[in-house]
Write a protein that holds these residues in place. Structure first.
Motif, PDB file in Angstrom:
ATOM      1  N   ASP A   1      20.758 -33.291 -18.431  1.00  0.00           N
ATOM      2  CA  ASP A   1      22.163 -32.925 -18.218  1.00  0.00           C
ATOM      3  C   ASP A   1      22.368 -31.427 -18.364  1.00  0.00           C
ATOM      4  O   ASP A   1      23.077 -30.804 -17.573  1.00  0.00           O
ATOM      5  N   ARG A   2      21.738 -30.845 -19.363  1.00  0.00           N
ATOM      6  CA  ARG A   2      21.866 -29.395 -19.575  1.00  0.00           C
ATOM      7  C   ARG A   2      21.195 -28.616 -18.437  1.00  0.00           C
ATOM      8  O   ARG A   2      21.704 -27.584 -18.001  1.00  0.00           O
ATOM      9  N   ALA A   3      20.065 -29.106 -17.956  1.00  0.00           N
ATOM     10  CA  ALA A   3      19.384 -28.450 -16.837  1.00  0.00           C
ATOM     11  C   ALA A   3      20.254 -28.490 -15.581  1.00  0.00           C
ATOM     12  O   ALA A   3      20.330 -27.509 -14.835  1.00  0.00           O
ATOM     13  N   VAL A   4      20.934 -29.610 -15.360  1.00  0.00           N
ATOM     14  CA  VAL A   4      21.852 -29.720 -14.220  1.00  0.00           C
ATOM     15  C   VAL A   4      22.983 -28.710 -14.375  1.00  0.00           C
ATOM     16  O   VAL A   4      23.355 -28.021 -13.412  1.00  0.00           O
ATOM     17  N   ASP A   5      23.541 -28.586 -15.580  1.00  0.00           N
ATOM     18  CA  ASP A   5      24.624 -27.627 -15.815  1.00  0.00           C
ATOM     19  C   ASP A   5      24.166 -26.189 -15.570  1.00  0.00           C
ATOM     20  O   ASP A   5      24.885 -25.403 -14.948  1.00  0.00           O
ATOM     21  N   VAL A   6      22.974 -25.840 -16.044  1.00  0.00           N
ATOM     22  CA  VAL A   6      22.449 -24.485 -15.845  1.00  0.00           C
ATOM     23  C   VAL A   6      22.232 -24.207 -14.361  1.00  0.00           C
ATOM     24  O   VAL A   6      22.619 -23.147 -13.853  1.00  0.00           O
ATOM     25  N   HIS A   7      21.654 -25.180 -13.660  1.00  0.00           N
ATOM     26  CA  HIS A   7      21.409 -24.956 -12.225  1.00  0.00           C
ATOM     27  C   HIS A   7      22.721 -24.882 -11.441  1.00  0.00           C
ATOM     28  O   HIS A   7      22.837 -24.081 -10.511  1.00  0.00           O
TER      29      HIS A   7
ATOM     30  N   CYS B   1      20.424 -31.252  -8.005  1.00  0.00           N
ATOM     31  CA  CYS B   1      19.980 -29.857  -7.923  1.00  0.00           C
ATOM     32  C   CYS B   1      18.926 -29.586  -6.857  1.00  0.00           C
ATOM     33  O   CYS B   1      18.865 -28.490  -6.323  1.00  0.00           O
ATOM     34  N   CYS B   2      18.084 -30.556  -6.591  1.00  0.00           N
ATOM     35  CA  CYS B   2      16.927 -30.290  -5.736  1.00  0.00           C
ATOM     36  C   CYS B   2      17.087 -30.760  -4.301  1.00  0.00           C
ATOM     37  O   CYS B   2      16.218 -30.479  -3.483  1.00  0.00           O
ATOM     38  N   SER B   3      18.151 -31.459  -3.986  1.00  0.00           N
ATOM     39  CA  SER B   3      18.269 -32.006  -2.629  1.00  0.00           C
ATOM     40  C   SER B   3      18.289 -30.907  -1.576  1.00  0.00           C
ATOM     41  O   SER B   3      17.622 -31.019  -0.549  1.00  0.00           O
ATOM     42  N   GLN B   4      19.015 -29.816  -1.841  1.00  0.00           N
ATOM     43  CA  GLN B   4      19.058 -28.729  -0.861  1.00  0.00           C
ATOM     44  C   GLN B   4      17.701 -28.026  -0.781  1.00  0.00           C
ATOM     45  O   GLN B   4      17.236 -27.686   0.308  1.00  0.00           O
ATOM     46  N   ALA B   5      17.043 -27.837  -1.925  1.00  0.00           N
ATOM     47  CA  ALA B   5      15.713 -27.219  -1.909  1.00  0.00           C
ATOM     48  C   ALA B   5      14.711 -28.096  -1.171  1.00  0.00           C
ATOM     49  O   ALA B   5      13.864 -27.598  -0.434  1.00  0.00           O
ATOM     50  N   LEU B   6      14.814 -29.412  -1.342  1.00  0.00           N
ATOM     51  CA  LEU B   6      13.923 -30.327  -0.626  1.00  0.00           C
ATOM     52  C   LEU B   6      14.211 -30.320   0.868  1.00  0.00           C
ATOM     53  O   LEU B   6      13.290 -30.400   1.679  1.00  0.00           O
TER      54      LEU B   6
END
Length: 109
Positions: free
Chosen positions: A15-21, A64-69
């Motif tokens: 959850d914190r990683a999602v917030d940071v990204h 977070c990663c869908s656009q990067a993928l």
């Protein structure tokens, strides 16, 4: 008990990683996406997307990663990455049977 608390900590970390990204995307989309694709020396050359995949971080991958993928799969062919000047060049190249393509388009490996 230990396994349950480890899962709770993992969920909290995710959850914190999602917030940071999310905040990083607000500041600079380009740099946020590059940070997911940059190879880390700390993780033996793995990227952030690779680590999320290996760690089964489904929430982080989805948010977070869908656009990067998308960029990883489509690369330079991504329709939202193209400038409007590309389309007339493609049409003219096709109409000339490809003869004008070397002068109208540039190849970026």
């Amino acid at each position: 008990h230990v396994q349950i608390s480890m899962r709770e900590w993992a969920s909290d970390f995710e959850d914190r990683a999602v917030d940071v990204h999310t905040e990083a995307m607000r500041v600079s989309t380009r740099m946020a996406l590059e940070s997911l694709e940059r190879k880390s020396r700390l993780w033996k050359g793995q990227t952030g997307v690779d680590l999320a995949l290996l760690g089964h971080s489904h929430k982080f991958l989805e948010k977070c990663c869908s656009q990067a993928l998308d960029y990883r799969w489509s690369g330079d062919l991504h329709p939202y990455n193209q400038s409007l000047g590309l389309y007339p060049s493609v049409v003219l190249s096709l109409m000339s049977g490809g003869l004008l393509a070397p002068w109208l388009m540039t190849y970026c490996p």
